[in-house]
Design an enzyme around this catalytic site. Structure first.
Site, mmCIF file in Angstrom:
data_model
loop_
_atom_site.group_PDB
_atom_site.id
_atom_site.type_symbol
_atom_site.label_atom_id
_atom_site.label_comp_id
_atom_site.label_asym_id
_atom_site.label_seq_id
_atom_site.Cartn_x
_atom_site.Cartn_y
_atom_site.Cartn_z
ATOM 1 N N HIS A 120 50.348 39.254 36.492
ATOM 2 C CA HIS A 120 51.034 38.817 35.270
ATOM 3 C C HIS A 120 50.042 38.144 34.338
ATOM 4 C CE1 HIS A 120 55.264 39.536 36.154
ATOM 5 N NE2 HIS A 120 54.999 39.186 37.402
ATOM 6 N N ARG A 186 33.666 36.639 50.545
ATOM 7 C CA ARG A 186 32.254 36.916 50.270
ATOM 8 C C ARG A 186 31.668 37.562 51.516
ATOM 9 N NH1 ARG A 186 29.213 33.329 52.951
ATOM 10 N NH2 ARG A 186 30.190 31.416 53.655
#
Length: 192
Positions: A120, A186
């Site tokens: 959104h 990561r």
């Protein structure tokens, strides 16, 4: 490094021993085919799986497994969900596509994983429920393991042979054979 999808194309015998009876999975395949889902041979759809809104926009490759509580939802008539051969979607995993979510062959998607290819808007002065959606496809390539409770967000490509640690939030691409973890995810290692 050879991919497992090239080395071994047979079923996962350990998992196959714990599937619902063949007659029940056969009935589920027929029921979902009648709803428009493209279901290939030997796919297993557990009771309690929800294929929502636009089932004709869902494609399941040969010998895929959708475990109880999984939700697959193409959110509009042009959204696509494609799952490759011999891939398992774990218990209570949620896959919501407003554009395209593709999962390759020989993948393991653990329980409670969440994949969503939209977001959104957040502009101030406009109620959140009136903000426009932005979308970008998700692509998970072959021989990928996504751990429990991981979240993969819009626009991400997970490379072949990668591992996503449980509980991770993946918001950028994952290299092939990388092991990623954390919030945000990561690289923390490499498959060898």
């Amino acid at each position: 490094m050879k991919s497992a999808s090239r080395e071994h194309a047979g079923p996962n015998r350990q998992m196959m021993a714990h599937l619902p009876p063949k007659w029940l999975t056969g009935l589920n395949r027929v029921r979902h085919r009648l709803r428009g889902v493209e279901v290939e041979r030997d796919s297993v759809i557990f009771p309690g799986v929800s294929l929502l809104r636009y089932p004709s926009q869902i494609s399941l490759g040969p010998a895929t497994v959708l475990k109880k509580g999984a939700h697959l939802c193409p959110c509009n008539q042009s959204a696509l969900i494609r799952i490759g051969a011999r891939t398992t979607i774990g218990f209570y995993t949620m896959i919501y596509a407003s554009h395209t979510i593709e999962i390759g062959a020989d993948c393991l998607i653990a329980p409670f994983v969440y994949l969503v290819d939209s977001n959104h808007g957040t502009a101030p002065g406009i109620n959140m429920n009136r903000q426009p959606n932005t979308t970008a496809p998700i692509k998970i390539k072959n021989d990928v393991w996504v751990g429990a409770h991981a979240i993969i967000l819009a626009g991400v490509t997970v490379g072949e042979g990668a591992v996503v640690a449980g509980g991770s939030v993946v918001k950028s691409d994952v290299p092939s054979n990388a092991i990623v973890g954390g919030v945000p995810a990561r690289v923390i290692g490499e498959r060898r």
